[in-house]
Design an enzyme around this catalytic site. Sequence first.
Site, PDB file in Angstrom:
ATOM      1  N   ASP A  88       0.866  -1.165   0.000  1.00 31.75           N
ATOM      2  CA  ASP A  88       0.000   0.000   0.000  1.00 31.75           C
ATOM      3  C   ASP A  88       0.910   1.224   0.000  1.00 31.75           C
ATOM      4  OD1 ASP A  88      -2.278   1.625   0.278  1.00 31.75           O
ATOM      5  OD2 ASP A  88      -2.024   1.672   2.452  1.00 31.75           O
ATOM      6  N   LYS A  89       0.389   2.390  -0.365  1.00 31.93           N
ATOM      7  CA  LYS A  89       1.247   3.582  -0.414  1.00 31.93           C
ATOM      8  C   LYS A  89       1.147   4.405   0.859  1.00 31.93           C
ATOM      9  CE  LYS A  89       0.179   7.376  -2.667  1.00 31.93           C
ATOM     10  NZ  LYS A  89       0.420   8.449  -1.654  1.00 31.93           N
ATOM     11  N   THR A  90      -0.009   5.022   1.062  1.00 30.67           N
ATOM     12  CA  THR A  90      -0.149   5.959   2.171  1.00 30.67           C
ATOM     13  C   THR A  90      -0.076   5.225   3.508  1.00 30.67           C
ATOM     14  OG1 THR A  90      -1.582   7.307   0.773  1.00 30.67           O
ATOM     15  CG2 THR A  90      -1.590   7.784   3.135  1.00 30.67           C
TER      16      THR A  90
END
Length: 1196
Positions: A496-498
Amino acid sequence: MNRLTDSTASVSLSNMANTRLLLTKMMLNDGGEEELVLRSYEKDGLKMVIFYLMVVLSLGLVLLLIYWKPELECYLKKRRCALYKAEVVMIKDHYGHASVVKVDYIFLDDVSTAEGYNRHVYHDAPVDVDDTTVLVTGDSPTIRYFDFQQIRYIWDAQQYTFRKLEDLSSGTRCATIHDEFPGLSASTQAHKRLLHGLNSIVIEVKSYWRLFIEEVLNPFYIFQVCSIILWAFDEYYYYASCIFLISLISISVSLYETKRQSQTLSDMVGSLETNISVCRGGQEFEEIPNQNLVPGDLIAIPPHGCVMMCDAVLVAGTCIVNESMLTGESVPVTKTPLSHQEDEEVYTPENHKRHTLFAGTHVVQTRYYGQAKVLAVVVRTGFNTAKGELVRAILYPKPLGFKFYQDAMRFILFLAVVASLGMIYSIIIETQMGAYPGKIVLRVLDIITIVVPPALPAAMTVGTVYAQNRLKKAGIFCISPPRINFCGRINTFCFDKTGTLTEDGLDMWGVVPAQNQCFQEPIRKLPELPRSQILVCMATCHSLTLIDGELMGDPLDLIMFNSLNWSLEEPGQDNTKYDTLMPTIVKPSDKDSFISDEVPFEVGIVRQFTFSSSMQRMSVITRTLGHNHMEIYSKGAPEKIASLCNPETVPENFQPVLHTYTVQGLRVIALAYRPLEAKVNWHQVQRISRDKVECNLTFLGLLVMQNQLKPETTPVIRTLLEAKLRTVMVTGDMIQTAVSVSRNCGMVQPRDKVVIVNAHPPDKQQTARIEWEYAELPTDIDIVSEQDTDIDSDAGQDSGYRTVNVSDEGPRHHLAITGKSFAVITAHFPEMLEKICTKGTVFARMSPEQKCQLIQNLQKLDYIVGMCGDGANDCEALKAAHAGISLSEAEASVAAPFTSRISNIECVVTAMREGRAALVTSFGCFKYMALYSFIQFVSVLILYTFGANLSDFEFLYIDLVITTTIAVLMGYTGPYHKLVRKKPPGSLVKVSNLLSIIMQVLLVGGMQVSAYFYLRSQSWYEEPPPSKDLENVQSWESTVIFLVSSYMYISVAFCFSKGPPFRKPIYTNYPFLISMMFLFGFSTFLLLLPLPEIEHFLEMKELHEKSITFRLYLFGFAVAFAIMSSFMEYMIVDSSMLKPCYKAIKKRGPQNRYKVVENEIKNSDWPPVGQVTFPTTNAIHVSDIHVEMNSQSAIH
């Protein structure tokens, strides 16, 4: 309900009903992973008689077989019958595992009580159908059902089939929840509780006695018991007693660990028994235990919060909820009531989760108006809740299907074949010697216990146990230990990024206002914003709340609100300024600057439409004090907000400006508003549909935030890439932002090119199509590398490209795709999906379901997939991955198999290093136990040839002192400090493993036979006379073979305890090294300096009376074996010269699917950049599409 009146149709329907009535087999949950095949059985008197005769004749062995294979009970004791007569059903799941379940009955007081099972059980049924006829069997007031894996299935007497017991979570319209559940009476609730059972998630913690019985009945311990009995008959009393004692200790430790883990899981998912207020109709409320709740109950949520014990949908009031137990994300979430504008929708907990309180979550606060209660309708209870589903996934996990375990079982069968050959040889030799038949039987059976070691399964788990303990010390908790070995084989890791790759918190960059269809100059100091709609939008459009005086909520909302220097007040006693509403109020902290005509500048948040990842926005309806109208403010994804705005208010350069910010990796949120008509009052606002107000908005501008990479992200990505591991980003953020972050962290190298895949569904003008264009314009590289001069230098230090020299390959193409395009390709271009998943690096705007679908598609391509995420949106993907790691402060949660307190992705490298070490340890222990069996097998075959055998204490020294010590301590070696490109083997039948075992076995046989012939060459040697009782344990043959073979167990342990590149060097494992030195020293002492007392104790011949030369020669055999064994393992098996042979043999086998796809891509001109692909035609080149689509890439 429409009824058939035509006679032909009636006859046809009757025939169909008769056919269904006679069915003996059916399928439930068709097509999914929960697919079940049912076969119905009833008692058979004749089979029962035969069965009990078989039990008596087999001395209970048949009962044991039924315990191991439950389906045998149906074959041996029962006969097939129609489903409606079934007494038991045999259930085979999607993976082929069989279970036998009893069909039970619920007895009602009388037929009239079935009124409790009306439309509230089978909701939205036609009004002219009496659901009692569906549930009740014949004319008797009984309901037939069975429970399987905590889910109840009931008999449908109309359809002549079993079906899953439904609740309000499927097939119920929102209007039904609002209108038909004003509260159940006590009698109706009691009747429904009979059907649905108690509302509790109870994990049975079995007693020690029951665990002991189940453990003893395990095939491993049954084999141990049989072996001990065999040794006792063979008068190996000391050996049998020691093995019995060790087995007892092993069972005790196993029981303690099993009970402890079961208790821990029970405590983790269990809840204290509390009462809750339930409505009995009107304003009548009654306190009842939580476990008595049933679907359809109307409950009042306590004002000061509670822990939810069921899934319930809010119908009045608002709740602030902490869902960390289920999601691992501790940020409070605002839950709003189910609105009437959703009346025509069919309620599902997934689509309406913003209105649903899930079991296991903590309601921190409730919000209500006046003296009204916060009300919710119970939709699911017990194991049917979201929490119950996660617990069921732990209790009944999906089979891992790891090749290592499958190969281990095959190898054990191979050992059994070897044992049978040895048994045949033993029978022939001992028959020729004229041995007693009883002794021949004992010796033959003894070979089985030698070739198939009882300790083999336990030895294979040693590495995993040590790895789990080391992970726990590192702050990584695992609730599924077998998945640790999967970590050693991972070749693709999704992130995932955030909050995972980037920081949770955002830094405010500034605001870019829009006016007259043009963007204005960015404003960096937000407190200096003039009083305007964009200021009010930022102050009100959020879901923040005060909890114990502290402002809590989404990190983005906190950064946005705090940057304004405003204050927030929760509802108080004074509600006269806003009619009857008690809203949340926001106002500037510096009141003197915002006073006009002595009316304070305060804004009340009247209605909140919470953020939805599917809608990509949130909105609030507000009223500014002194104004005669309300306003709606919205914020969300720029492309979504722009589509809801009046086109005349959206700047003409919207897309280029947006692209300029997103390509720098900045987080961009669009803001918009619209004034509502003055006649719209509070009551209308509470019932109005968001679709009716979230339209024709005025575009206000862009809110720009910096989302910096965590400092650990780039080094970890570099480590993974250097180890030839594929990295993939799966995020809900914008595609250009995601692409920028992928470059900044090193997933995409500076020379690599990113191709955006824009897929469009069919419309009136043309069919579905895919447009391929490069992600960056020619000027984008300059924009990113130089960085905007307005960006703070300290914020930009991680924003430039990082150089990661992982290979000398040329530029590569990476695909970037949005969730919308992913859905189109799945539906209209399924043949393209494999290539997309193989080459995709950035998957943006992905919903939680699409994240899970991506993981599953990668697994279908034979990737071993890891997933790392931190929030609710990742739960499904974390569960689906081979190894899912949740970044959470909780010690353990049911959100993922692994939970890491390390708030960055360094835990990924730690887990993979431990997984590789555990996997290699498992291989080493298995190979060692196999060689231990073969060494002893060769020894006894040589000794059986002369009617001799090892003594009781010689067996004890080999099995307990040497083998057990080595097997326990071999796995203590820690993981290597870095990840390397080479991956550990995943199969025991790998050519190198087989070659290693075969060569070692041949060397063992050669050395033991050589030692025997050296013994025979001695002038003082006399061949022992044949012994019919085969009890010649004190002989020169047994003494020499015992002494030489004792070194072999130590030597092969050293050979199979390999260190780098997956484990630390052997000398770092101090306990193992010290034990090896001690064992070698003691064996040397027995050989070179034997004491008469020890010789007598071990029943050896008088070795001390023979010359030192003879003993030194035997020592030479041991040393020669150690040298040759190490040479074969390190210089031949691991030789680089043999690697081409290994690869050539491997290529003959089936290739992983992703490698086939990679070869197809490599040998073709793909991806077709600058072209359009249609479903039914070849790619069509469109010369001008590249430039045109780049200008639009930010919104696809």
